[in-house]
Write a protein that holds these residues in place. Structure first.
Motif, PDB file in Angstrom:
ATOM      1  N   ASP A  17      15.285  -0.398 -41.161  1.00  0.00           N
ATOM      2  CA  ASP A  17      15.619  -1.022 -42.126  1.00  0.00           C
ATOM      3  C   ASP A  17      17.053  -0.688 -42.756  1.00  0.00           C
ATOM      4  N   LEU A  18      17.106   0.485 -42.769  1.00  0.00           N
ATOM      5  CA  LEU A  18      18.442   0.996 -43.321  1.00  0.00           C
ATOM      6  C   LEU A  18      19.559   0.435 -42.322  1.00  0.00           C
ATOM      7  N   ARG A  19      19.328   0.553 -41.090  1.00  0.00           N
ATOM      8  CA  ARG A  19      20.399  -0.025 -40.061  1.00  0.00           C
ATOM      9  C   ARG A  19      20.683  -1.423 -40.522  1.00  0.00           C
ATOM     10  N   LYS A  20      19.965  -2.401 -40.841  1.00  0.00           N
ATOM     11  CA  LYS A  20      20.317  -3.558 -41.403  1.00  0.00           C
ATOM     12  C   LYS A  20      21.305  -3.773 -42.332  1.00  0.00           C
ATOM     13  N   PHE A  21      21.291  -2.666 -43.091  1.00  0.00           N
ATOM     14  CA  PHE A  21      22.472  -2.743 -44.331  1.00  0.00           C
ATOM     15  C   PHE A  21      23.395  -1.809 -44.171  1.00  0.00           C
ATOM     16  N   LEU A  40      20.129   8.449 -44.610  1.00  0.00           N
ATOM     17  CA  LEU A  40      18.544   8.550 -44.405  1.00  0.00           C
ATOM     18  C   LEU A  40      18.214   9.927 -45.107  1.00  0.00           C
ATOM     19  N   HIS A  41      18.896  10.994 -45.254  1.00  0.00           N
ATOM     20  CA  HIS A  41      18.548  12.358 -46.023  1.00  0.00           C
ATOM     21  C   HIS A  41      19.467  12.381 -47.162  1.00  0.00           C
ATOM     22  N   SER A  42      20.072  11.487 -47.559  1.00  0.00           N
ATOM     23  CA  SER A  42      21.122  11.806 -48.803  1.00  0.00           C
ATOM     24  C   SER A  42      20.137  11.370 -50.000  1.00  0.00           C
ATOM     25  N   ARG A  43      20.822  12.101 -51.242  1.00  0.00           N
ATOM     26  CA  ARG A  43      20.298  11.830 -52.454  1.00  0.00           C
ATOM     27  C   ARG A  43      20.966  10.830 -53.307  1.00  0.00           C
ATOM     28  N   SER A  44      20.174  10.587 -54.291  1.00  0.00           N
ATOM     29  CA  SER A  44      20.680   9.304 -55.145  1.00  0.00           C
ATOM     30  C   SER A  44      22.185   9.614 -55.598  1.00  0.00           C
ATOM     31  N   ASN A  45      22.588  10.849 -55.810  1.00  0.00           N
ATOM     32  CA  ASN A  45      24.099  10.978 -56.419  1.00  0.00           C
ATOM     33  C   ASN A  45      25.035  10.696 -55.329  1.00  0.00           C
ATOM     34  N   LYS A  95      -1.218   5.775 -47.300  1.00  0.00           N
ATOM     35  CA  LYS A  95      -1.428   6.863 -46.326  1.00  0.00           C
ATOM     36  C   LYS A  95      -0.347   6.873 -45.135  1.00  0.00           C
ATOM     37  N   THR A  96       0.677   6.318 -45.214  1.00  0.00           N
ATOM     38  CA  THR A  96       1.598   6.307 -44.145  1.00  0.00           C
ATOM     39  C   THR A  96       2.161   7.529 -44.167  1.00  0.00           C
ATOM     40  N   SER A  97       2.174   8.201 -42.956  1.00  0.00           N
ATOM     41  CA  SER A  97       2.829   9.703 -42.846  1.00  0.00           C
ATOM     42  C   SER A  97       4.249   9.556 -42.543  1.00  0.00           C
ATOM     43  N   TYR A  98       4.908  10.568 -42.808  1.00  0.00           N
ATOM     44  CA  TYR A  98       6.632  10.658 -42.766  1.00  0.00           C
ATOM     45  C   TYR A  98       7.027  10.219 -41.254  1.00  0.00           C
ATOM     46  N   GLU A  99       6.208  10.765 -40.174  1.00  0.00           N
ATOM     47  CA  GLU A  99       6.520  10.305 -38.744  1.00  0.00           C
ATOM     48  C   GLU A  99       6.325   8.955 -38.459  1.00  0.00           C
ATOM     49  N   ASN A 100       5.208   8.213 -39.186  1.00  0.00           N
ATOM     50  CA  ASN A 100       4.894   6.831 -38.832  1.00  0.00           C
ATOM     51  C   ASN A 100       6.192   6.069 -39.755  1.00  0.00           C
ATOM     52  N   GLY A 101       6.322   6.343 -40.925  1.00  0.00           N
ATOM     53  CA  GLY A 101       7.337   5.635 -41.539  1.00  0.00           C
ATOM     54  C   GLY A 101       8.747   5.858 -41.272  1.00  0.00           C
ATOM     55  N   GLU A 102       9.112   6.932 -40.747  1.00  0.00           N
ATOM     56  CA  GLU A 102      10.712   7.096 -40.519  1.00  0.00           C
ATOM     57  C   GLU A 102      11.462   5.932 -39.417  1.00  0.00           C
ATOM     58  N   GLU A 133      12.498   9.788 -48.221  1.00  0.00           N
ATOM     59  CA  GLU A 133      11.446  10.176 -49.114  1.00  0.00           C
ATOM     60  C   GLU A 133      11.025   9.128 -50.256  1.00  0.00           C
ATOM     61  N   ASN A 134      12.270   8.767 -50.889  1.00  0.00           N
ATOM     62  CA  ASN A 134      12.112   7.614 -51.951  1.00  0.00           C
ATOM     63  C   ASN A 134      11.437   6.490 -51.358  1.00  0.00           C
ATOM     64  N   ILE A 135      11.845   6.063 -50.350  1.00  0.00           N
ATOM     65  CA  ILE A 135      11.547   4.771 -49.812  1.00  0.00           C
ATOM     66  C   ILE A 135       9.866   4.824 -49.268  1.00  0.00           C
ATOM     67  N   LEU A 136       9.730   6.105 -48.776  1.00  0.00           N
ATOM     68  CA  LEU A 136       7.997   6.288 -48.199  1.00  0.00           C
ATOM     69  C   LEU A 136       7.128   6.517 -49.260  1.00  0.00           C
ATOM     70  N   LEU A 137       7.669   6.932 -50.549  1.00  0.00           N
ATOM     71  CA  LEU A 137       6.785   7.531 -51.602  1.00  0.00           C
ATOM     72  C   LEU A 137       5.835   6.290 -51.892  1.00  0.00           C
ATOM     73  N   PRO A 138       6.039   4.960 -52.103  1.00  0.00           N
ATOM     74  CA  PRO A 138       4.754   4.233 -52.607  1.00  0.00           C
ATOM     75  C   PRO A 138       3.962   3.870 -51.195  1.00  0.00           C
ATOM     76  N   ALA A 139       4.695   3.992 -50.004  1.00  0.00           N
ATOM     77  CA  ALA A 139       3.736   3.741 -48.816  1.00  0.00           C
ATOM     78  C   ALA A 139       2.825   4.855 -48.302  1.00  0.00           C
ATOM     79  N   ALA A 140       3.306   6.096 -48.609  1.00  0.00           N
ATOM     80  CA  ALA A 140       2.676   7.338 -48.683  1.00  0.00           C
ATOM     81  C   ALA A 140       1.379   7.447 -49.559  1.00  0.00           C
TER      82      ALA A 140
END
Lengths: 171, 258
Positions: A71-75, A81-86, A58-65, A47-54
């Motif tokens: 991208d996350l796999r690269k790192f 994916l569903h973790s919080r900042s802490n 207008k990027t939807s959750y489904e399209n951005g996921e 949700e954090n990563i998608l925030l500016p795109a959405a």
């Protein structure tokens, strides 16, 4: 490709530059990766990563996921994916912040005091990240005392902040 | 004496500052409502979540409170009036007490306890952690992304829950009446609908809109005054709740005047 290194000597100077950049970022898209602008605590990584795109594209959750998982796999942090900042370590937070900025699709990506965003044990990973990531227009702003960290970054040219702000950002 | 004058003057200045700042916040809210980004997915998601937190999660507790008050008030009041031969006034008394007064007030109190406190703490923490600055740095207007969805969901949930309260409390009241008195449901509903006037419906909706707006906007505005210290969060919570309490009283007075 425009890649610049900008060093400051005093914290007051850094604060003034940060204010200038924030004023600019409110009006125009400027990707600032900095510990001063943390990722949102009550949103998950995706949700954090998608925030500016959405918000901007207008990027939807489904399209951005799918793109975000890639991208996350690269790192190697796709399991967050569903973790919080802490639930992230300093370097993972840095990567999420970078991806958040990437999805903003800014003209410039600014790493403001990157050394402060992670502890020493992630220094090598940070260098690897800078070498591998395809950043066309990026600026690293760091304290003079950390100059040694970027000495081997041959594709980055040292530049004066005011010069960059007037010539490239037209501030 | 001098200290008293100084303290009174300081309080007056603080109050004026609050009203001026809150007025500017309200103007910015209305301006933000015309921003096309409020229809974008990110804002819609915040809006849906806030509706869920404010209006859906509270439903079990809210239904219980509505039923209990319905049993006590609607049932008790109607039984009392029928016993004293005032059947003809049952409708107007029930509509005035339940629809005009009780439904908005009880809903406002429950939403204050549950949602307004949570919103104050959430926004204050975001402000303290510089997360609102993060939004600005991403060219995201905090009004559009954070405040407007919360305020709009407050107004919508306030209206929906108040209407639910009216239905449940009347049903609860009828439960008691059906056991004690020979009153049919048709009679009760008929007298209630006959007592509805345009003024009552108007006052009901004015109160819902004002209370819904205050329930969210006052906590948000108060939370934005927080600085960098964690100790400021409980103070903001306290201030926000007191301001909200005064706002509810003002809305009740407006309701009486109208």
């Amino acid at each position: 490709m425009s890649k610049y290194l900008i060093y400051y000597e005093h914290e007051d100077t850094a604060d003034a530059w940060m204010s200038t950049l924030l004023r600019y970022a409110v009006q125009k898209r400027l990707g600032i990766v900095s510990g001063s602008f943390p990722i949102i605590g009550n949103l998950s990584v995706i949700e954090n990563i998608l925030l500016p795109a959405a918000y901007h594209h207008k990027t939807s959750y489904e399209n951005g996921e799918k793109a975000i998982i890639k991208d996350l796999r690269k790192f190697n942090i796709e399991h967050h994916l569903h973790s919080r900042s802490n639930q992230l370590n300093n370097f993972e937070r840095f990567i999420v912040k970078f991806l958040q900025v990437k999805y903003l699709e800014p003209d410039w990506t600014v790493f403001f005091n990157p050394r402060r965003m992670f502890i020493a044990e992630y220094e090598e990973q940070f260098h690897q990240f800078l070498r591998c990531e395809d950043l066309k227009k990026s600026v690293i702003i760091e304290h003079e005392k950390h100059r040694y960290l970027f000495e081997d970054m041959n594709d980055y040219i040292e530049k004066d902040f005011d010069l960059w702000a007037t010539q490239d950002l037209n501030i | 004496m001098r200290k008293t004058i100084e303290s009174t003057g300081q309080k007056a200045i603080d109050s004026m500052r609050f009203f001026a700042g809150y007025f500017a916040f309200t103007v910015a809210f209305f301006k933000g409502c015309f921003n096309p980004h409020i229809f974008y997915p990110s804002v819609k998601l915040v809006f849906r979540r806030q509706i869920y937190f404010t209006g859906v999660q509270i439903l079990p507790t809210f239904s219980f409170v509505s039923l209990a008050l319905g049993l006590a008030l609607v049932g008790g009041l109607t039984k009392f009036m029928v016993q004293f031969g005032a059947e003809s006034a049952v409708g107007s008394v029930l509509v005035t007490t339940t629809v005009k007064e009780l439904a908005p007030l009880v809903t406002a109190i429950l939403l204050t306890l549950r949602t307004s406190t949570a919103v104050t703490a959430e926004i204050a923490l975001m402000k303290m952690n510089r997360e609102i600055e993060t939004l600005k740095s991403l060219s995201i207007d905090p009004f559009v992304y954070l405040y407007i969805p919360r305020i709009l969901s407050g107004v919508i949930c306030m209206a929906a829950l108040s209407i639910i309260f009216v239905y449940i409390s009347i049903l609860g009241g009828y439960l008691i009446l059906s056991f004690n008195l020979n009153i049919s449901f048709d009679f009760l509903i008929g007298t209630i609908f006959d007592a509805f006037t345009f003024n009552i419906v108007l006052v009901f909706f004015i109160k819902l809109i004002l209370l819904g707006y205050f329930l969210m906007s006052i906590p948000i505005y108060t939370a934005l005054q927080v600085g960098n210290a964690v100790t400021e969060i409980p103070i903001a919570l306290l201030k926000g709740m007191f301001r909200l309490f005064y706002a509810i009283i003002i809305v009740e007075i407006i309701g009486v005047i109208l």
